[in-house]
Scaffold this motif. Structure first.
Motif, PDB file in Angstrom:
ATOM      1  N   GLY A 197     -63.522 -22.921  59.003  1.00  0.00           N
ATOM      2  CA  GLY A 197     -62.768 -23.563  57.913  1.00  0.00           C
ATOM      3  C   GLY A 197     -63.080 -22.984  56.539  1.00  0.00           C
ATOM      4  N   SER A 198     -62.078 -23.030  55.664  1.00  0.00           N
ATOM      5  CA  SER A 198     -62.184 -22.409  54.336  1.00  0.00           C
ATOM      6  C   SER A 198     -62.988 -23.237  53.338  1.00  0.00           C
ATOM      7  CB  SER A 198     -60.790 -22.168  53.762  1.00  0.00           C
ATOM      8  OG  SER A 198     -60.062 -21.308  54.589  1.00  0.00           O
ATOM      9  N   SER A 199     -63.351 -24.465  53.681  1.00  0.00           N
ATOM     10  CA  SER A 199     -64.284 -25.226  52.846  1.00  0.00           C
ATOM     11  C   SER A 199     -65.387 -25.732  53.761  1.00  0.00           C
ATOM     12  CB  SER A 199     -63.574 -26.399  52.163  1.00  0.00           C
ATOM     13  OG  SER A 199     -63.124 -27.309  53.146  1.00  0.00           O
ATOM     14  N   HIS A 246     -67.373 -19.236  57.980  1.00  0.00           N
ATOM     15  CA  HIS A 246     -66.133 -18.963  57.238  1.00  0.00           C
ATOM     16  C   HIS A 246     -65.991 -17.464  56.993  1.00  0.00           C
ATOM     17  CE1 HIS A 246     -63.782 -19.262  53.173  1.00  0.00           C
ATOM     18  NE2 HIS A 246     -63.003 -18.880  54.172  1.00  0.00           N
ATOM     19  N   PRO A 247     -65.094 -16.811  57.737  1.00  0.00           N
ATOM     20  CA  PRO A 247     -64.841 -15.399  57.441  1.00  0.00           C
ATOM     21  C   PRO A 247     -64.080 -15.286  56.120  1.00  0.00           C
ATOM     22  CG  PRO A 247     -63.344 -16.188  59.161  1.00  0.00           C
ATOM     23  CD  PRO A 247     -64.235 -17.339  58.805  1.00  0.00           C
ATOM     24  N   MET A 248     -64.575 -14.461  55.214  1.00  0.00           N
ATOM     25  CA  MET A 248     -63.944 -14.346  53.891  1.00  0.00           C
ATOM     26  C   MET A 248     -62.889 -13.241  53.918  1.00  0.00           C
ATOM     27  SD  MET A 248     -63.969 -16.088  51.306  1.00  0.00           S
ATOM     28  CE  MET A 248     -63.725 -15.789  49.569  1.00  0.00           C
ATOM     29  N   ALA A 249     -62.032 -13.326  54.913  1.00  0.00           N
ATOM     30  CA  ALA A 249     -60.923 -12.373  55.034  1.00  0.00           C
ATOM     31  C   ALA A 249     -59.860 -13.020  55.898  1.00  0.00           C
ATOM     32  CB  ALA A 249     -61.385 -11.078  55.684  1.00  0.00           C
ATOM     33  N   GLY A 250     -58.670 -12.506  55.809  1.00  0.00           N
ATOM     34  CA  GLY A 250     -57.564 -13.058  56.593  1.00  0.00           C
ATOM     35  C   GLY A 250     -56.301 -12.460  56.037  1.00  0.00           C
ATOM     36  N   SER A 251     -55.243 -13.260  56.001  1.00  0.00           N
ATOM     37  CA  SER A 251     -54.015 -12.758  55.377  1.00  0.00           C
ATOM     38  C   SER A 251     -53.066 -13.918  55.148  1.00  0.00           C
ATOM     39  CB  SER A 251     -53.358 -11.684  56.248  1.00  0.00           C
ATOM     40  OG  SER A 251     -52.538 -12.274  57.227  1.00  0.00           O
ATOM     41  N   ASP A 252     -51.908 -13.585  54.617  1.00  0.00           N
ATOM     42  CA  ASP A 252     -50.874 -14.592  54.395  1.00  0.00           C
ATOM     43  C   ASP A 252     -50.038 -14.781  55.657  1.00  0.00           C
ATOM     44  OD1 ASP A 252     -50.357 -11.818  53.567  1.00  0.00           O
ATOM     45  OD2 ASP A 252     -48.275 -12.483  53.424  1.00  0.00           O
ATOM     46  N   LYS A 253     -50.350 -14.057  56.725  1.00  0.00           N
ATOM     47  CA  LYS A 253     -49.582 -14.155  57.968  1.00  0.00           C
ATOM     48  C   LYS A 253     -50.083 -15.349  58.787  1.00  0.00           C
ATOM     49  CE  LYS A 253     -47.241 -10.318  57.378  1.00  0.00           C
ATOM     50  NZ  LYS A 253     -47.469 -10.170  55.943  1.00  0.00           N
ATOM     51  N   THR A 304     -48.422 -12.645  43.965  1.00  0.00           N
ATOM     52  CA  THR A 304     -48.004 -13.859  44.669  1.00  0.00           C
ATOM     53  C   THR A 304     -48.009 -13.720  46.198  1.00  0.00           C
ATOM     54  OG1 THR A 304     -45.686 -13.200  44.538  1.00  0.00           O
ATOM     55  CG2 THR A 304     -46.522 -14.622  42.766  1.00  0.00           C
ATOM     56  N   ARG A 305     -48.493 -12.598  46.745  1.00  0.00           N
ATOM     57  CA  ARG A 305     -48.441 -12.400  48.205  1.00  0.00           C
ATOM     58  C   ARG A 305     -49.005 -13.608  48.951  1.00  0.00           C
ATOM     59  NH1 ARG A 305     -52.314 -11.345  51.692  1.00  0.00           N
ATOM     60  NH2 ARG A 305     -53.760 -10.663  50.083  1.00  0.00           N
ATOM     61  N   ILE A 306     -50.160 -14.109  48.488  1.00  0.00           N
ATOM     62  CA  ILE A 306     -50.834 -15.166  49.251  1.00  0.00           C
ATOM     63  C   ILE A 306     -50.041 -16.480  49.268  1.00  0.00           C
ATOM     64  CG2 ILE A 306     -53.168 -14.238  49.121  1.00  0.00           C
ATOM     65  CD1 ILE A 306     -53.694 -15.884  46.657  1.00  0.00           C
ATOM     66  N   GLU A 356     -49.423 -25.741  55.831  1.00  0.00           N
ATOM     67  CA  GLU A 356     -50.239 -26.731  56.569  1.00  0.00           C
ATOM     68  C   GLU A 356     -51.722 -26.432  56.361  1.00  0.00           C
ATOM     69  OE1 GLU A 356     -50.080 -26.405  60.800  1.00  0.00           O
ATOM     70  OE2 GLU A 356     -50.736 -28.474  61.107  1.00  0.00           O
ATOM     71  N   MET A 357     -52.078 -25.152  56.575  1.00  0.00           N
ATOM     72  CA  MET A 357     -53.471 -24.754  56.406  1.00  0.00           C
ATOM     73  C   MET A 357     -53.950 -25.012  54.977  1.00  0.00           C
ATOM     74  SD  MET A 357     -54.981 -20.953  56.227  1.00  0.00           S
ATOM     75  CE  MET A 357     -56.012 -20.868  54.784  1.00  0.00           C
ATOM     76  N   TRP A 358     -53.105 -24.651  53.986  1.00  0.00           N
ATOM     77  CA  TRP A 358     -53.549 -24.731  52.587  1.00  0.00           C
ATOM     78  C   TRP A 358     -53.579 -26.159  52.053  1.00  0.00           C
ATOM     79  CZ3 TRP A 358     -56.531 -21.806  49.880  1.00  0.00           C
ATOM     80  CH2 TRP A 358     -56.697 -20.478  50.278  1.00  0.00           C
ATOM     81  N   THR A 359     -52.714 -27.038  52.597  1.00  0.00           N
ATOM     82  CA  THR A 359     -52.797 -28.450  52.192  1.00  0.00           C
ATOM     83  C   THR A 359     -54.155 -29.002  52.601  1.00  0.00           C
ATOM     84  OG1 THR A 359     -50.418 -28.705  52.428  1.00  0.00           O
ATOM     85  CG2 THR A 359     -51.704 -30.726  52.455  1.00  0.00           C
TER      86      THR A 359
HETATM   87  O1  LIG Z   1     -54.709 -13.127  52.283  1.00  0.00           O
HETATM   88  C1  LIG Z   1     -55.773 -12.892  51.728  1.00  0.00           C
HETATM   89  O2  LIG Z   1     -55.982 -11.837  51.153  1.00  0.00           O
HETATM   90  C2  LIG Z   1     -56.865 -13.889  51.750  1.00  0.00           C
HETATM   91  O3  LIG Z   1     -57.653 -13.946  50.843  1.00  0.00           O
HETATM   92  C3  LIG Z   1     -56.921 -14.714  52.966  1.00  0.00           C
HETATM   93  C4  LIG Z   1     -57.924 -15.813  53.013  1.00  0.00           C
HETATM   94  C5  LIG Z   1     -57.449 -17.104  53.084  1.00  0.00           C
HETATM   95  C6  LIG Z   1     -58.327 -18.146  53.222  1.00  0.00           C
HETATM   96  C7  LIG Z   1     -59.689 -17.911  53.285  1.00  0.00           C
HETATM   97  O4  LIG Z   1     -60.516 -18.946  53.445  1.00  0.00           O
HETATM   98  C8  LIG Z   1     -60.186 -16.630  53.219  1.00  0.00           C
HETATM   99  C9  LIG Z   1     -59.293 -15.565  53.097  1.00  0.00           C
END
Ligand SMILES: O=C(O)C(=O)Cc1ccc(O)cc1
Ligand SMILES: NC(=O)C1=CN([C@@H]2O[C@H](COP(=O)(O)OP(=O)(O)OC[C@H]3O[C@@H](n4cnc5c(N)ncnc54)[C@H](O)[C@@H]3O)[C@@H](O)[C@H]2O)C=CC1
Length: 283
Positions: free
Chosen positions: A95-97, A119-126, A220-222, A228-231
Motif C-alpha cells: 500500500g502507498s500509505s 511499498h514499492p516506490m515505482a509503478g505507473s498510471d496504468k 499530468t500523466r499520473i 479507486e486506488m487513489w481515493t
Molecule cells: O506513475 C508514476 O510514475 C508513479 O509515481 C506511480 C506510483 C504511484 C503510487 C505509488 O505509491 C508509488 C508510485
C-alpha cells in the motif's frame, strides 16, 4: 517458502507474481481477485497457479502479499486476524500509505502472525494485470516498515523479490507517510486538479485539450491512474496531505502575487530554483 498468496492482481500484484515466479518457478502462487479477467489472464500466462477465495487461500500460504487498494488491504488484515494461518507465515502489503496499515497489523502481530509493511516506490498510471512487469520496480526504492517479522522471514522475502532489483529502504510508518505525501500524493492531487481545471476552462474552446503540448501531458500523466486506488490513498493519508497542500497553496500564491505585481526578479528566482533542482534529478 512453497506457497504464496497474492491478493489483488492489478498492476502491482501481478508484477510481484511475475517477480516471485522468476525467482523460483516451483513456488505455487494462489491469486485472489474479484476481477475474472485479471485472474484468467494471469492463469493463461502461467504467472499464477490457482485461484481461490481469500479465506480459503490464507491458511495454505507461507507468504501473503496484500496488493489491493489501501482500504482493501486494511479489511484483509482485519480478516486475517480471525483466520487460522501457518505458524511461520509472513504477511506483507504494497500500500502507498503505511500508518493506518501498520496500526491494523498490530492486531495480527498480537496473535503472533509476522507482519512487515511494504511499498514499492515505482509503478505507473496504468491499471490492471496486463501492465504488470518483472522490471516495474527496477532501480527504485522499496520501503519496508518493520513490525513483527523475523530476520529469516525478511531475508526469504527479499530473496523471492531479488529479480525486482529494488533498493530496500527501512523506514518508520510516520516518516514514510510524510515523505510520500510530498513526493507522490500531493503531486497526484496537483496533476488531477490541473486536468480538471483546464478541462473546465476550455470546455467551449474548439481547440482545447486537443492541442496540448508535451508540457501539459508530462505534468499530468499520473492523473490518468486508477481513481479507486487513489481515493483509498488520499483518505488514508489525509492529515499529511492536507498539511502539505496548505504549503503548496502558499507557494503557489507567492508566485501568483509576484507575477501579478510584475516582479521580474522574484518570478525569475522561483523558476530558477525549481529548474536547478529538477535538472539535478535527471539520472
Ligand atoms: O506513475 C508514476 O510514475 C508513479 O509515481 C506511480 C506510483 C504511484 C503510487 C505509488 O505509491 C508509488 C508510485
Ligand atoms: N499504481 C502504482 O503505481 C502503485 C500502487 N501501489 C499500491 O499498490 C496497491 C495496488 O495498486 P495497483 O496494482 O496499481 O491497482 P490496480 O487497480 O491495478 O489493482 C488493484 C487490484 O485489486 C483488486 N481488488 C479489489 N478488491 C479486492 C479484494 N477485495 N480482494 C482482492 N483483490 C481486490 C482489483 O480487482 C484490482 O485487480 C494499492 O494499495 C496502491 O496504493 C504501490 C506502488 C505503486
Amino acid at each position: 517458502m512453497r506457497t504464496v498468496l497474492i491478493s489483488g492482481l492489478g498492476l502491482i500484484g501481478s508484477s510481484i507474481a511475475r517477480i516471485i515466479k522468476q525467482a523460483d518457478s516451483t513456488i505455487q502462487i494462489i491469486g485472489v481477485d474479484p476481477d475474472d479477467r485479471s485472474v484468467d489472464f494471469l492463469m493463461a500466462q502461467l504467472v499464477i497457479d490457482q485461484r481461490r477465495s481469500f479465506a480459503e487461500a490464507a491458511p495454505l500460504a507461507d507468504l501473503i502479499v496484500l496488493a489491493g487498494p489501501v482500504s482493501v488491504i486494511i479489511e484483509q488484515i482485519n480478516e486475517l486476524v480471525s483466520l487460522s494461518l501457518k505458524p511461520d507465515v509472513l504477511v506483507t502489503d504494497v500500500g502507498s500509505s503505511k500508518v493506518k496499515i501498520m496500526a491494523a497489523a498490530t492486531h495480527l502481530s498480537a496473535r503472533q502472525v509476522a507482519f512487515v509493511g511494504g511499498h514499492p516506490m515505482a509503478g505507473s498510471d496504468k491499471v490492471g494485470s496486463r501492465f504488470g512487469r518483472v522490471d516495474l520496480f527496477s532501480g527504485a526504492a522499496y520501503f519496508l516498515v518493520a513490525q513483527s517479522q523475523t530476520d529469516t522471514q525478511l531475508n526469504q522475502f527479499k530473496r523471492l523479490m531479488a529479480p525486482a532489483n529494488v533498493n530496500w529502504q527501512m523506514i518508520d510508518a510516520k516518516a514514510h507517510d510524510h515523505l510520500v505525501s510530498e513526493l507522490s500524493h500531493v503531486p497526484h492531487i496537483v496533476a488531477t486538479t490541473l486536468v480538471n481545471t483546464v478541462a473546465k476552462s476550455l470546455e467551449n474552446n474548439p481547440l482545447g485539450l486537443k492541442v496540448a503540448a508535451g508540457g501539459f501531458k508530462d505534468t499530468t500523466r499520473i492523473a490518468g491512474a486508477s481513481p479507486e486506488m487513489w481515493t483509498a490513498v488520499a483518505l488514508s493519508n489525509a492529515d499529511e496531505i492536507t498539511r502539505d497542500l496548505d504549503q503548496f497553496k502558499n507557494q503557489l500564491s507567492e508566485l501568483q502575487a509576484a507575477i501579478k505585481r510584475g516582479d521580474r526578479q522574484r518570478v525569475f528566482e522561483i523558476f530558477e530554483a525549481a529548474s536547478k533542482i529538477r535538472k539535478s534529478l535527471n539520472h
